[in-house]
Design a protein around this motif. Structure first.
Motif, mmCIF file in Angstrom:
data_model
loop_
_atom_site.group_PDB
_atom_site.id
_atom_site.type_symbol
_atom_site.label_atom_id
_atom_site.label_comp_id
_atom_site.label_asym_id
_atom_site.label_seq_id
_atom_site.Cartn_x
_atom_site.Cartn_y
_atom_site.Cartn_z
ATOM 1 N N ALA A 142 -8.960 5.057 -35.696
ATOM 2 C CA ALA A 142 -9.488 4.199 -34.633
ATOM 3 C C ALA A 142 -8.650 4.344 -33.368
ATOM 4 O O ALA A 142 -9.185 4.481 -32.263
ATOM 5 C CB ALA A 142 -9.514 2.743 -35.104
ATOM 6 N N ALA A 143 -7.317 4.343 -33.531
ATOM 7 C CA ALA A 143 -6.438 4.510 -32.372
ATOM 8 C C ALA A 143 -6.649 5.873 -31.727
ATOM 9 O O ALA A 143 -6.698 5.996 -30.492
ATOM 10 C CB ALA A 143 -4.982 4.336 -32.793
ATOM 11 N N GLY A 144 -6.794 6.914 -32.553
ATOM 12 C CA GLY A 144 -6.981 8.257 -32.030
ATOM 13 C C GLY A 144 -8.301 8.446 -31.310
ATOM 14 O O GLY A 144 -8.409 9.283 -30.415
ATOM 15 N N LEU A 153 -18.269 2.147 -38.333
ATOM 16 C CA LEU A 153 -19.197 1.505 -39.264
ATOM 17 C C LEU A 153 -18.917 1.891 -40.698
ATOM 18 O O LEU A 153 -19.108 1.100 -41.621
ATOM 19 C CB LEU A 153 -20.641 1.871 -38.905
ATOM 20 N N ASP A 154 -18.470 3.105 -40.909
ATOM 21 C CA ASP A 154 -18.121 3.572 -42.249
ATOM 22 C C ASP A 154 -17.284 4.831 -42.090
ATOM 23 O O ASP A 154 -17.284 5.473 -41.024
ATOM 24 C CB ASP A 154 -19.368 3.868 -43.076
ATOM 25 N N ALA A 155 -16.552 5.176 -43.141
ATOM 26 C CA ALA A 155 -15.747 6.404 -43.147
ATOM 27 C C ALA A 155 -15.634 6.906 -44.571
ATOM 28 O O ALA A 155 -15.661 6.115 -45.525
ATOM 29 C CB ALA A 155 -14.361 6.146 -42.563
ATOM 30 N N ILE A 165 -12.370 14.039 -42.674
ATOM 31 C CA ILE A 165 -12.717 12.633 -42.824
ATOM 32 C C ILE A 165 -13.889 12.378 -41.892
ATOM 33 O O ILE A 165 -13.822 12.665 -40.694
ATOM 34 C CB ILE A 165 -11.546 11.704 -42.467
ATOM 35 N N GLY A 166 -14.984 11.871 -42.441
ATOM 36 C CA GLY A 166 -16.161 11.574 -41.640
ATOM 37 C C GLY A 166 -16.164 10.128 -41.184
ATOM 38 O O GLY A 166 -15.826 9.223 -41.962
ATOM 39 N N VAL A 167 -16.538 9.917 -39.943
ATOM 40 C CA VAL A 167 -16.611 8.573 -39.356
ATOM 41 C C VAL A 167 -18.003 8.385 -38.765
ATOM 42 O O VAL A 167 -18.467 9.220 -37.983
ATOM 43 C CB VAL A 167 -15.540 8.370 -38.272
ATOM 44 N N LEU A 185 -3.937 11.209 -34.042
ATOM 45 C CA LEU A 185 -4.698 11.793 -35.155
ATOM 46 C C LEU A 185 -3.915 12.843 -35.936
ATOM 47 O O LEU A 185 -4.460 13.431 -36.877
ATOM 48 C CB LEU A 185 -5.979 12.436 -34.619
ATOM 49 N N ALA A 186 -2.662 13.077 -35.583
ATOM 50 C CA ALA A 186 -1.879 14.171 -36.173
ATOM 51 C C ALA A 186 -1.967 14.158 -37.700
ATOM 52 O O ALA A 186 -1.774 13.130 -38.345
ATOM 53 C CB ALA A 186 -0.429 14.070 -35.727
ATOM 54 N N GLY A 187 -2.287 15.338 -38.263
ATOM 55 C CA GLY A 187 -2.358 15.492 -39.706
ATOM 56 C C GLY A 187 -3.720 15.200 -40.298
ATOM 57 O O GLY A 187 -3.925 15.392 -41.504
ATOM 58 N N LEU A 188 -4.671 14.738 -39.480
ATOM 59 C CA LEU A 188 -6.008 14.410 -39.962
ATOM 60 C C LEU A 188 -7.049 15.266 -39.252
ATOM 61 O O LEU A 188 -6.963 15.464 -38.047
ATOM 62 C CB LEU A 188 -6.326 12.931 -39.711
ATOM 63 N N LYS A 189 -8.020 15.765 -40.011
ATOM 64 C CA LYS A 189 -9.191 16.430 -39.422
ATOM 65 C C LYS A 189 -10.324 15.416 -39.439
ATOM 66 O O LYS A 189 -10.750 14.970 -40.508
ATOM 67 C CB LYS A 189 -9.567 17.681 -40.211
ATOM 68 N N VAL A 190 -10.808 15.042 -38.268
ATOM 69 C CA VAL A 190 -11.757 13.929 -38.160
ATOM 70 C C VAL A 190 -13.055 14.406 -37.535
ATOM 71 O O VAL A 190 -13.060 15.016 -36.460
ATOM 72 C CB VAL A 190 -11.162 12.787 -37.317
ATOM 73 N N GLY A 191 -14.164 14.116 -38.206
ATOM 74 C CA GLY A 191 -15.489 14.366 -37.662
ATOM 75 C C GLY A 191 -16.194 13.046 -37.414
ATOM 76 O O GLY A 191 -16.118 12.128 -38.241
ATOM 77 N N VAL A 192 -16.867 12.939 -36.282
ATOM 78 C CA VAL A 192 -17.522 11.700 -35.877
ATOM 79 C C VAL A 192 -19.004 11.980 -35.673
ATOM 80 O O VAL A 192 -19.378 12.998 -35.082
ATOM 81 C CB VAL A 192 -16.894 11.147 -34.582
#
Length: 281
Positions: A142-144, A153-155, A165-167, A185-192
């Motif tokens: 959320a901060a990133g 809404l979900d992850a 990680i899907g958001v 976000l360091a260390g996380l691969k995030v898809g939105v």
């Protein structure tokens, strides 16, 4: 070590019918004799999201084998490299053993790629990790993303090679407005992902963020779209067939076709060959 020689090479734009509007992929069409260190060095040099190396299969059920490298690591599976490699292999004269279906061997196993008119589509591989994301990671995400945590809404973990990680957000507009803080976000691969309004030509907007030494937003991401489709269709948040847009804020026009059929989720798109020639490796 094999002495360097000229090897057939292609650079393919994936998930776009228009050249230079999708996600580029470098493909070495004959990688026999190359060791992993040479492949990694070349992938680093191309400076693309991924570079693939095609080899004879070791599984009798496969048409060819692929190794997939980013600039810093090897992936067992990735989506746009799968479609781009199959496109380049077919254009170079590859003939699949099964009519209409190319079977690719990669470190994650066998992946089926079907021809669907002018598109290719791969069957999404099973997720090797899924389910809830820990609260500390959600707070970092959320901060990133610069959002209050309640906007998520979900992850879910969506691991099928890359550790995504899907958001899910409420709208495509929220997705497009994100200005990521890669340090957070360091260390996380995030898809939105977020839905477009009803009646739009596109169902969902997607963005994927990859923190690291060269923090970047990926133009169009097959692996994440595959995992997101499995998650959202499986939970009833998305229909069994939809079109996703990605790369919009980067000036790209990526389009990812999703279709659930006979127990599989197919992830497809068009590809365009932009460079053909030889590389010395």
């Amino acid at each position: 070590m094999t002495a360097p020689r000229l090897r057939p090479f292609a650079q393919v734009d994936v998930f776009s019918a228009e050249a230079y509007r999708g996600n580029p992929l470098a493909v070495v069409l004959d990688a026999e004799g190359l060791d992993a260190a040479v492949m990694q060095q070349f992938a680093n040099w191309t400076n693309l999201a991924e570079t693939t190396f095609l080899l004879p299969p070791t599984d009798p059920g496969a048409d060819y084998r692929v190794r997939i490298f980013t600039g810093s690591e090897e992936f067992p599976f990735a989506g746009h490299p799968t479609l781009g490699s199959a496109h380049a292999w077919l254009e170079a004269g590859g003939i699949p053993a099964r009519d209409g279906i190319v079977v690719q061997e990669c470190a994650a196993g066998l992946v089926r790629v079907k021809r669907d008119g002018g598109r290719l589509a791969f069957a999404a591989p099973p997720l090797t990790r899924s389910g809830p994301v820990a609260a500390p990671d959600l707070a970092r995400i959320a901060a990133g993303l610069g959002l209050p945590q309640e906007a998520l809404l979900d992850a879910s973990w969506l691991v099928n090679g890359p550790e995504w990680i899907g958001v899910l957000l409420e709208s495509a507009a929220q997705v497009l407005a994100i200005r990521p803080d890669y340090a957070a976000l360091a260390g996380l691969k995030v898809g939105v992902i977020g839905p477009h309004p009803a009646g739009s030509d596109v169902g969902f907007e997607v963005r994927t963020f990859i923190p690291g030494d060269a923090a970047a937003e990926d133009p169009v991401t097959g692996s994440f779209n595959a995992g997101a489709a499995q998650w959202l269709i499986g939970t009833g948040r998305a229909p069994g067939s939809y079109l996703a847009a990605q790369g919009t804020v980067l000036g790209r026009a990526g389009r990812v076709n999703i279709e659930a059929s006979d127990g599989d989720i197919w992830v497809g798109g068009q590809s365009v060959s932009c460079i053909e020639g030889f590389v010395l490796l």
